[in-house]
Enzyme design. Structure first.
Site, PDB file in Angstrom:
ATOM      1  N   SER A  15      -9.667   1.980   2.707  1.00 56.34           N
ATOM      2  CA  SER A  15      -8.755   2.665   1.816  1.00 56.34           C
ATOM      3  C   SER A  15      -7.746   1.728   1.151  1.00 56.34           C
ATOM      4  CB  SER A  15      -8.014   3.746   2.601  1.00 56.34           C
ATOM      5  OG  SER A  15      -7.182   3.173   3.592  1.00 56.34           O
ATOM      6  N   LYS A  36       0.849  -1.199   0.000  1.00 59.35           N
ATOM      7  CA  LYS A  36       0.000   0.000   0.000  1.00 59.35           C
ATOM      8  C   LYS A  36       0.879   1.242   0.000  1.00 59.35           C
ATOM      9  CE  LYS A  36      -3.981   2.000   2.497  1.00 59.35           C
ATOM     10  NZ  LYS A  36      -4.876   1.852   3.645  1.00 59.35           N
ATOM     11  N   SER A  43     -10.050  -0.329   7.046  1.00 57.63           N
ATOM     12  CA  SER A  43      -9.470  -0.149   5.703  1.00 57.63           C
ATOM     13  C   SER A  43      -8.818  -1.387   5.113  1.00 57.63           C
ATOM     14  CB  SER A  43      -8.451   0.997   5.730  1.00 57.63           C
ATOM     15  OG  SER A  43      -9.077   2.206   6.050  1.00 57.63           O
TER      16      SER A  43
END
Length: 491
Positions: A154, A78, A178
């Site tokens: 996210s 990420k 997330s």
């Protein structure tokens, strides 16, 4: 059958027997990215030259999986996890030129020690603020099961990349759900560890008392393997805990006989779709057939969780993002005429609307005259939510419910309705407020072919029981074997 249909354990055997090379694994990953990522848009940055060079070097070594448990495994990271000499943007225009971080996050160092190969950096909502990946300031990621739908956020890029077969596993971060929410929307396995289990050093902070890095994988055993690697106390992170890191993979026996499961009535109430509710009840029937017991309980302060979270997390975000001022790194406005202009314009031009919204909310909650009414009161409610879990865990081993109230929604469906978007995390946020671990595993498919997840919540630092419970369900069902056709792996 593709290499992506193998577990990490199965690939370990193939590497050991020289049935496959690390170069083949890396080639397979980049080939898949070339085939599908123009539709999925999971990656922001690829590190192809370094990854291929690393693969060639590893092919000259004799694998020692005891010392290097992720030897040769291609991974996606990420883009809010700092990696040396590889651009880290947090999907924000503010960091679009942050090409050369000078250090690695602790989890990156641990993956290097485990000899995993990093394929590239994955898309996300800007600074991890969002539930759909539509807040990326570069491009929205799409759900591999149907590209008209969001992958969640996210860590939507991380979940979509794993679901579509672009990487063997990915790292995400979880502040209010997330990891688990996109894992649910994309039909993969995502774990938020206990707060303090994994070092946050090198994770760009959103809300420091909530953020945790965790793995996203195709099955529970792979997830446990990755968590073993990235866990542990870190002198660079004072909030990382001095607790033993168990061999999580050794606890995956499939035996849940006698397990006591709590099912909060608040997790199956208003707002939860009928198909999601039914899938949870079906999952509980599976556990009963395996010898576990379940009872309905109450977590009475759940209804305050969303408001509490957005006050506290936004307050912490307003403080953490104050460092982005156009002076030290990131973009600097070219339109500024003086120093104050530089601060104002760099921030107004660099941040997107959702980030600005949360900074304003957090600054207001912390301001003189409102601190006691909002921030201080929210901290007290956070304690009550934590006590709800403490009370339930006196009598039960795990808490089980849906990960999300509904399957994924369409791109653009809620983008102009932030309150609806915030309530999408209503079932994951209490876990972050309490700091306990939780996992999402696939447990069903909607009428329109979209997956959704079962959330299993455990006691502090008891990821072993969470994994054991999740693995038993996985072994008794076949939801984790389903693949989106877009991935081109299995149909």
């Amino acid at each position: 059958m593709s290499l992506f249909d193998n577990s990490i354990k199965e690939l370990e055997v193939k590497l050991h027997n020289k049935e496959v090379s690390v170069t083949e694994l890396v080639d397979t990953s980049y080939k898949r990215i070339a085939e599908v990522d123009d539709q999925v848009q999971a990656f922001l940055t690829l590190d192809e030259e370094n990854a291929r060079n690393e693969a060639k070097a590893l092919d000259n070594e004799t694998p020692d999986f005891a010392k290097h448990p992720l030897f040769g495994m291609p991974a996606g990271i990420k883009d809010n996890i700092v990696s040396k000499a590889l651009r880290t943007t947090c999907a924000s225009q503010f960091l679009r030129n942050f090409d050369d971080p000078l250090y690695n996050a602790t989890v990156i160092e641990k993956l290097n020690d485990a000899k995993s190969v990093k394929i590239g950096k994955l898309n996300m909502d800007e600074f991890a603020m969002g539930s759909s990946n539509e807040n990326s300031s570069f491009t929205p990621t799409r759900n591999p099961w149907n590209t008209d739908y969001v992958p969640g956020g996210s860590s939507g890029g991380s979940a979509a990349a794993v679901a579509s077969g672009e990487v063997f596993y990915a790292l995400g971060s979880d502040t209010g759900g997330s990891i688990r929410q996109p894992a649910s929307f994309c039909g993969v396995v995502g774990l938020k560890p206990t707060y303090g289990r994994v070092s946050r050093f090198g994770l760009v902070a959103f809300a420091s008392s909530f953020d945790q890095i965790g793995p996203i994988t195709r099955n529970v055993a792979d997830n446990a393997r990755v968590l073993e690697v990235i866990s542990g106390q870190d002198k660079m992170d004072a909030t990382s805990a001095n607790v033993e890191v168990p061999a999580f993979t050794e606890g995956l026996t499939g035996d849940v006989k006698g397990l006591k499961i709590a099912v909060p009535k608040e997790y199956l109430g208003e707002g939860v779709s009928e198909e999601v509710r039914k899938s949870v009840m079906d999952a509980l029937a599976v556990y009963e057939s395996l010898g576990a017991q379940w009872e309905e309980v109450s977590l009475p302060h759940t209804k305050y969780a969303v408001a509490t979270y957005y006050l506290l997390a936004s307050s912490e975000a307003s403080a953490n993002l104050a460092r982005f001022d156009g002076v030290r790194y990131g973009v600097r406005s070219e339109n500024a005429k003086d120093m104050l202009d530089m601060f104002k314009l760099s921030r107004s031009e660099g941040f997107g609307d959702e980030v600005k919204r949360r900074i304003m909310l957090g600054t207001y909650a912390l301001s003189s005259g409102y601190y006691d009414a909002f921030y201080k009161k929210a901290q007290k409610v956070r304690t009550l939510i934590k006590q709800d879990f403490d009370h339930v865990f006196e009598s039960y081993d795990v808490v089980i419910g849906p990960t999300t109230p509904t399957p994924a929604f369409k791109v653009g469906e809620n983008i102009d309705d932030p309150l609806t978007m915030y309530t999408n995390d209503i079932l994951t946020i209490p876990v972050n407020l309490a700091g306990v671990p939780a996992i999402s595993v696939p447990c069903g498919m909607s009428e329109n072919g979209l997956p959704y997840g079962l959330q299993i919540i455990g006691k502090y630092f008891d990821e072993n029981t969470v994994y054991r419970t999740a693995h038993a369900f996985e072994q008794a069902t076949d939801y984790h074997t389903k693949r989106p056709e877009l991935g081109g792996v299995s149909k």
